[in-house]
Design a protein around this motif. Structure first.
Motif, PDB file in Angstrom:
ATOM      1  N   ASP A 214      -4.691  -0.541 -49.933  1.00 31.11           N
ATOM      2  CA  ASP A 214      -4.570   0.910 -49.804  1.00 31.11           C
ATOM      3  C   ASP A 214      -3.207   1.442 -50.252  1.00 31.11           C
ATOM      4  N   PHE A 215      -2.356   0.575 -50.827  1.00 30.76           N
ATOM      5  CA  PHE A 215      -1.139   1.063 -51.480  1.00 30.76           C
ATOM      6  C   PHE A 215      -1.523   1.977 -52.640  1.00 30.76           C
ATOM      7  N   PHE A 216      -2.695   1.690 -53.258  1.00 32.95           N
ATOM      8  CA  PHE A 216      -3.175   2.480 -54.391  1.00 32.95           C
ATOM      9  C   PHE A 216      -4.306   3.402 -53.943  1.00 32.95           C
ATOM     10  N   ASP A 217      -4.424   4.521 -54.633  1.00 34.63           N
ATOM     11  CA  ASP A 217      -5.520   5.448 -54.369  1.00 34.63           C
ATOM     12  C   ASP A 217      -6.813   4.968 -54.999  1.00 34.63           C
ATOM     13  N   VAL A 218      -6.696   4.263 -56.118  1.00 35.47           N
ATOM     14  CA  VAL A 218      -7.871   3.829 -56.876  1.00 35.47           C
ATOM     15  C   VAL A 218      -7.621   2.422 -57.414  1.00 35.47           C
ATOM     16  N   ILE A 219      -8.624   1.564 -57.284  1.00 30.50           N
ATOM     17  CA  ILE A 219      -8.612   0.257 -57.944  1.00 30.50           C
ATOM     18  C   ILE A 219      -9.694   0.300 -59.020  1.00 30.50           C
ATOM     19  N   VAL A 220      -9.293   0.219 -60.275  1.00 35.97           N
ATOM     20  CA  VAL A 220     -10.232   0.315 -61.387  1.00 35.97           C
ATOM     21  C   VAL A 220     -11.037  -0.968 -61.487  1.00 35.97           C
ATOM     22  N   GLU A 221     -12.329  -0.826 -61.659  1.00 32.79           N
ATOM     23  CA  GLU A 221     -13.202  -1.972 -61.863  1.00 32.79           C
ATOM     24  C   GLU A 221     -13.910  -1.826 -63.209  1.00 32.79           C
ATOM     25  N   PRO A 222     -14.258  -2.897 -63.906  1.00 34.35           N
ATOM     26  CA  PRO A 222     -14.029  -4.293 -63.514  1.00 34.35           C
ATOM     27  C   PRO A 222     -12.607  -4.744 -63.829  1.00 34.35           C
ATOM     28  N   PRO A 223     -12.211  -5.944 -63.372  1.00 32.66           N
ATOM     29  CA  PRO A 223     -10.877  -6.461 -63.693  1.00 32.66           C
ATOM     30  C   PRO A 223     -10.700  -6.686 -65.190  1.00 32.66           C
ATOM     31  N   ALA A 224      -9.448  -6.631 -65.632  1.00 34.64           N
ATOM     32  CA  ALA A 224      -9.122  -6.936 -67.028  1.00 34.64           C
ATOM     33  C   ALA A 224      -9.121  -8.447 -67.241  1.00 34.64           C
ATOM     34  N   LYS A 225      -9.412  -8.877 -68.483  1.00 33.13           N
ATOM     35  CA  LYS A 225      -9.480 -10.309 -68.781  1.00 33.13           C
ATOM     36  C   LYS A 225      -8.740 -10.693 -70.055  1.00 33.13           C
ATOM     37  N   HIS A 226      -8.135  -9.717 -70.734  1.00 32.26           N
ATOM     38  CA  HIS A 226      -7.543  -9.983 -72.036  1.00 32.26           C
ATOM     39  C   HIS A 226      -6.351 -10.933 -71.945  1.00 32.26           C
TER      40      HIS A 226
END
Length: 719
Positions: A214-226
């Motif tokens: 909850d430090f962040f307002d949003v966690i973008v999904e899906p995770p990056a893999k590059h």
């Protein structure tokens, strides 16, 4: 977005993230993203793409050190770089579209890229970058971002567990993010939307970098893999090796080390390892290289012997060099986040396990509060003083064996019960390294990911505010931890009176940035045993011939002369602290190249800053590149001082091409020299190298000249 740990769900496509963000903050986006590795490139590209398609959006990106795989400028560079770039950086690496457009001069009018640090030399001649540079100490960047109205922060993070709890790590970039979070505690109503994207292969680093979801307002999904952006290992030249050798003798055992990035730092690390593992040869080299011309400063500040207690790393940048020092058994001095424990550690009196005597010492030293609260209990457990099973229950201290103790440590009897029932099995092993951001090679990232569960917490990441300065409330502890600190950085030029030019050229042409250099120089003067050491190549090659990097004066400086300290060139050590201007001028002349000494002396005498009867000492008259090459030649024959002392990311053919292409670049400045050289070339002698450059069957006059000149450069570089 963000379903983890019961968080609110939002649409998951990157384009939806952008739309959702605009719905929250409007069409004026002042977007902060970390320098270097911590950028979520694909998400940034989505924001930039939206701004390009919608001129009503105003987008300002606040950042530094945009990492883009090189494409090469001219035809020769493209022939070498593009095959390597594809192989090394990976075809899946998402290029930063805004950075490419900035370099090409095609940014739309509603987008501004505001930076406080450039990849060295990458933005010279770029009008947009030069106009929108902020000159700032690294420690002031969070303040500057908020002054500019930042309303969105995006960052790449790593996911993991700490004590069985799912957590995030800011990994390579807690630097400014934690500073901004700290400032927000004083401005709780400040509107800042914080967005993160997890990367699957991003190393999970400990310390203050660990934050809850909850430090962040949003966690973008899906995770990056590059593929993670990595730095190719650069060659180390004779000048660099000699600078590093001199500087290594100024590092004292049981001390603290800060270093920057580049071949000079690689050379320093190489010399420190040589000192530790091949001490006889190291001592011989100090004599042959001229380091022993100034034995007093070595005796006073550094040493020649192997490292017994070892070093602690406290460095803005955590990089490969510290990995090599750790593997070599040099990075081994541990520090502890408690004043009493650190005082005992400095005296080598810290026990392996807490006992009643340690509890009383901590009480007497102010390290125990009159009563425990949740925060203090967690701190003592992290230190390995109290056992993990200790808890606070209904206002009392509950021991792992079930007994309870009155939460009143003013009473000696309660402290005795605490020592009897609540101590941990052993004290925490401590911290070997603290950094504010990291960037390095593929090997470095692999090593970070492979650290054992016991090793990993010894490498801590924190805010730049904590690492780069001594004020903020923990000064006493940080001074104890950073004993015998050596802050070792590099600069481009140095005036004879001790001012350093590190970030820009005349005409305010920005090469890189101030970064943390001023912070570390100032800290060296604040610490009782601290010293700032600026490493400098005394000469450089240019199209018009050799130039001196030791100058009489310069219209721009990064470090003012009143903060002058130690300067190290390939020719030796100049100690400028507490010295008069005349003393400094003599010291700097004596570590400059012979070709420029007379001019510097004449300027100083004409300016009334140097006595008329001063004569450059005979020993300093030996300051020539030829002497250094001859000195290292027999050691190179034994396998020492190789161009890539820590391995190379280039294959064998590319390694042969690198020095040859440097020679070719110098020749290209003069067409008559280029054509004269071409007459001597024998391309048939270098089939592999010419094939790698696409010149095995040169077509047309230009390619034939290039093939012949390259053949000459290959022959000369291998002599």
């Amino acid at each position: 977005m963000g379903a983890s740990n019961g968080r609110e769900r939002h649409p998951q496509s990157l384009d939806d993230v952008v739309s959702w963000t605009i719905s929250r903050v409007g069409k004026r986006l002042v977007l902060a993203t970390p320098l270097g590795l911590g950028k979520p490139n694909a998400l940034l590209n989505a924001f930039y793409s939206r701004a390009k398609s919608d001129p009503e959006i105003s987008l300002e990106i606040l950042t530094a050190l945009n990492l883009v795989p090189p494409l090469g400028g001219n035809d020769v560079e493209k022939r070498f770089i593009r095959p390597f770039s594809s192989r090394f950086f990976g075809d899946d690496y998402p290029r930063l579209d805004y950075a490419d457009d900035q370099l090409a001069g095609r940014l739309p009018s509603n987008v501004q890229i505001t930076e406080f640090y450039f990849q060295s030399g990458s933005r010279l001649g770029n009008e947009h970058a030069q106009r929108h540079y902020i000159s700032a100490n690294y420690t002031h960047v969070a303040r500057d971002a908020m002054d500019r109205g930042v309303n969105v922060m995006v960052q790449m993070v790593s996911a993991g567990e700490v004590d069985g709890q799912p957590m995030l790590s800011l990994s390579s970039n807690p630097d400014v993010t934690l500073d901004m979070a700290h400032r927000l505690t004083f401005q709780p109503d400040y509107p800042l939307l914080k967005i993160a994207q997890v990367h699957e292969d991003y190393p999970f680093l400990h310390g203050d970098a660990v934050v809850p979801y909850d430090f962040f307002d949003v966690i973008v999904e899906p995770p990056a893999k590059h593929t993670l952006f990595a730095l190719p290992r650069a060659p180390v030249e004779t000048q660099d090796f000699c600078v590093g050798l001199h500087a290594s003798a100024l590092v004292g055992d049981a001390g603290t080390l800060q270093i920057g990035i580049g071949s000079l730092s690689d050379a320093l690390v190489h010399a420190l390892i040589l000192r530790h593992h091949d001490n006889d040869r190291y001592r011989n080299l100090l004599v042959e290289a001229g380091t022993e011309r100034t034995p007093g400063i070595i005796d006073k500040l550094g040493g020649r012997e192997p490292f017994n207690e070892g070093l602690f790393g406290a460095s803005e940048m955590f990089l490969d060099g510290f990995m090599h020092l750790y593997k070599a058994g040099i990075l081994k001095r541990r520090v502890h986040d408690d004043i009493v424990l650190q005082e005992l550690a400095n005296k080598q009196e810290l026990p392996e396990k807490a006992d009643a005597l340690l509890i009383e010492a901590m009480w007497d030293g102010g390290s125990l509060p009159p009563a425990l609260d949740d925060e203090e209990l967690a701190r003592l457990q992290d230190l390995g003083v109290l056992a993990r099973g200790v808890a606070l229950v209904h206002g009392r201290i509950e021991a792992p064996d079930g007994s309870t103790i009155e939460n009143d440590l003013l009473r000696a009897s309660n402290r005795g019960l605490l020592a009897e029932h609540c101590l941990a099995e052993r004290l925490s092993i401590g911290t070997l390294m603290e950094g504010a951001f990291y960037l390095g090679t593929k090997n470095f990232y692999g090593w970070l990911n492979a650290l054992s569960e016991e090793e990993r917490p010894q490498f801590r990441m924190s805010s730049v505010r904590r690492i780069n300065q001594l004020y903020g409330g923990s000064e006493t502890l940080e001074i104890l931890q950073r004993k015998k600190a050596r802050f070792i950085n590099s600069c481009m030029m140095m005036s004879v009176t001790g001012a350093a030019i590190s970030d820009a050229l005349a005409g305010h042409r920005l090469v890189s940035g101030v970064g943390g250099q001023y912070n570390f120089v100032a800290m060296a003067h604040a610490l009782h045993e601290g010293r700032s050491i600026l490493m400098l190549r005394s000469r450089r090659e240019s199209a018009s011939g050799p130039q001196s990097n030791v100058v009489w004066e310069y219209p721009h400086t990064t470090i003012p002369r009143h903060l002058r300290d130690i300067v190290v060139t390939e020719y030796g050590i100049a100690d400028l602290r507490s010295r008069t201007d005349e003393d400094c001028i003599m010291a700097m002349v004596e570590v400059s190249d012979r070709a420029f000494q007379d001019e510097l002396v004449a300027q100083a005498k004409a300016g009334g800053k140097l006595r008329n009867d001063y004569v450059v000492p005979d020993a300093a008259r030996q300051n020539t590149p030829e002497r250094l090459e001859a000195m290292l030649k027999p050691y190179r024959a034994d396998g020492l001082f190789e161009d890539f002392p820590f391995g190379s990311d280039f294959d064998e053919v590319e390694q042969r091409l690198v020095p040859a292409l440097k020679r070719l670049k110098a020749l290209a400045a003069s067409k008559p020299r280029l054509f004269a050289t071409a007459l001597k070339g024998k391309p048939a002698d270098y089939p592999e190298e010419l094939a790698r450059m696409g010149l095995e069957r040169p077509s047309g006059f230009a390619e034939q000249v290039l093939a012949r000149v390259l053949a000459v450069c290959l022959a000369e570089s291998q002599t």
